[in-house]
Write an enzyme that holds these catalytic residues in place. Sequence first.
Site, PDB file in Angstrom:
ATOM      1  N   ASP A 213       0.836  -1.193   0.000  1.00 12.67           N
ATOM      2  CA  ASP A 213       0.000   0.000   0.000  1.00 12.67           C
ATOM      3  C   ASP A 213       0.878   1.254   0.000  1.00 12.67           C
ATOM      4  OD1 ASP A 213      -2.823   1.015   0.471  1.00 12.67           O
ATOM      5  OD2 ASP A 213      -1.849   1.914   2.210  1.00 12.67           O
ATOM      6  N   GLU A 275       1.640  -0.585  -5.080  1.00 15.36           N
ATOM      7  CA  GLU A 275       0.737   0.511  -5.434  1.00 15.36           C
ATOM      8  C   GLU A 275       1.591   1.774  -5.373  1.00 15.36           C
ATOM      9  OE1 GLU A 275      -3.138   3.058  -3.934  1.00 15.36           O
ATOM     10  OE2 GLU A 275      -1.597   2.411  -2.565  1.00 15.36           O
TER      11      GLU A 275
HETATM   12  C1  GLC Z   1      -4.317   3.015  -0.687  1.00 11.24           C
HETATM   13  C2  GLC Z   1      -5.557   2.171  -0.521  1.00 11.24           C
HETATM   14  C3  GLC Z   1      -6.676   3.040  -0.037  1.00 11.24           C
HETATM   15  C4  GLC Z   1      -6.288   3.631   1.299  1.00 11.24           C
HETATM   16  C5  GLC Z   1      -4.954   4.373   1.193  1.00 11.24           C
HETATM   17  C6  GLC Z   1      -4.388   4.653   2.552  1.00 11.24           C
HETATM   18  O1  GLC Z   1      -4.447   3.942  -1.684  1.00 11.24           O
HETATM   19  O2  GLC Z   1      -5.853   1.542  -1.740  1.00 11.24           O
HETATM   20  O3  GLC Z   1      -7.878   2.332   0.094  1.00 11.24           O
HETATM   21  O4  GLC Z   1      -7.279   4.530   1.721  1.00 11.24           O
HETATM   22  O5  GLC Z   1      -3.977   3.605   0.537  1.00 11.24           O
HETATM   23  O6  GLC Z   1      -3.924   3.481   3.163  1.00 11.24           O
END
Ligand code: GLC
Length: 535
Positions: A213, A275
């Site tokens: 994340d 991500e």
């Molecule tokens: C990422 C997740 C999202 C979350 C954010 C903070 O973007 O996909 O759902 O709110 O991180 O952890």
Amino acid sequence: MSTTTSAARAQTVLGNDDWWRDAVVYQVYPRSFADGDGDGTGDLSGLRAKLPYLRKLGIDAIWLSPFYTSPLADGGYDVADYRDVDPRFGTLADFDAMIAYAHELDIRVIVDLVPNHCSDQHEWFQAALAAGPGSPERELFHFREGRGDLPPNDWESIFGGPAWTQTPDGQWYLHLFAPEQPDFNWDNPAVRAEFRDILRFWLDRGVDGFRIDVAHGMIKADGLPNVGKAGDERQVMMVGRGELPYFDQDGVHEIYREWRPILDSYPGGRMAVAEAWVPSPQRLARYIGRDELHQAFNFDFMMASWDADSFRTIIDKSLMEADLVGAPTTWVLSNHDKHRHVTRYGDGPVGLLRARTGTLLMLALPGSAYLYNGEELGLNEVLDLPDELREDPSFLRTGESRDGCRVPLPWGGTPADGFAFGPAGAAAPWLPQPASWAALTAEVQEDDPASTLNLYRQALAVRKSNPALGGGAVRWLAAPAGVLAFEREPGIVVVANLSKVPVSLDAFGGKALVTSGPLTETGELPVDTAVWLQR
Ligand code: GLC
């Protein structure tokens, strides 16, 4: 006619360790997937019970959004204990039982890792609050004095408002997301040691990989310098933009170089997918490789507008970038942060047909595909949830809500609100399902050959029996304006009609393997429809 090379390696038989390169990964949002204990919230026993459904669907792996102990201030992306399961989702024993059964069914399991921030209920943060300014406990986070009444710098939270919250003793702490999500101080060796240990904890329990994340977060520029606002433009976006002092900092790569040997020390191809929102493929390439992470999400496909040029440009760009990055790309149409693709493409019957067509396009592309739970049922975004039921922290601050894609899946069975989410007699789902979903339950779709569920099953079965589809090149074919046509290595031709008139398939030849909707009586491909043809 033109040719585009893909990044996927030319080989068609992948070693076991390379499973992720062409995998179809199904994202499970645990709170909303399946309710095993009937309390209206999804859980691990519900997931375990639905594994045969996922096996029949034909996916290779699941990616489990956070199920750890959490106050759910951001749906679980606020973790209070990285080594335990939230009681609402079950126990560690339920996790073990779930993963054992998944592996028995040949389904790999990727878990979400949230290293940029934790929950304000995490024991380290509670200890930091109690210990006060100047304490070693506060060194695990970013605590600072303010500038008079103002926060320490001008950083803004992704969810709106300042990225700093003041504590009763006057110091401020940094949170790039909600105030309930304090950022860790990754300059502190104790934070690094803790996460190495957390990785091992889950690897020892058998997980096949991690979705990282906010993988471009964690490291902040020395001295936490101001960003400097440009007019009224919202300063903080997820993309690093090259200059933001809190994203895509060079130091983040040291962390991944510490993690990779840990992943590699376990057998069976343990992987990590990032991500990472970064401004260029060159910057993304730095996250990927033998000594860092395996793969990164490519969100461009999800951003394509419904026209052939937009899709073709994005497909070409993604494949070129994958070459540059040196790992096969990922394709995504829906996830827990974006409106479901049925709704983005216009909702109603048109949106549904387009969504099915987009999915057929996606599943024929080289690389791995990530599906979001419920898209196989053709679910739409629930736009009319009452405001008081919305829980997304960004809704309160920006008015933008991600709740509508997190409504629990309609399974069917015993009526509750017309159709059930959990077992017989279960409490109502934590977010209400629209009445229109009575026609979309898994039960209703099970035996309907024209259902979206069966379209996904069919496409995934063809993909599985033609492993070359997961790699190789995309060869564009001449086609009328508004029509996408390309050939893939096993002799499969994909035609998607995004024009305003039906098109003849005569020029492409072959037998229809899968279609996203019925052909016309004269065998033409209708508007908004796609077909896979076997030559
Ligand atoms: C990422 C997740 C999202 C979350 C954010 C903070 O973007 O996909 O759902 O709110 O991180 O952890």
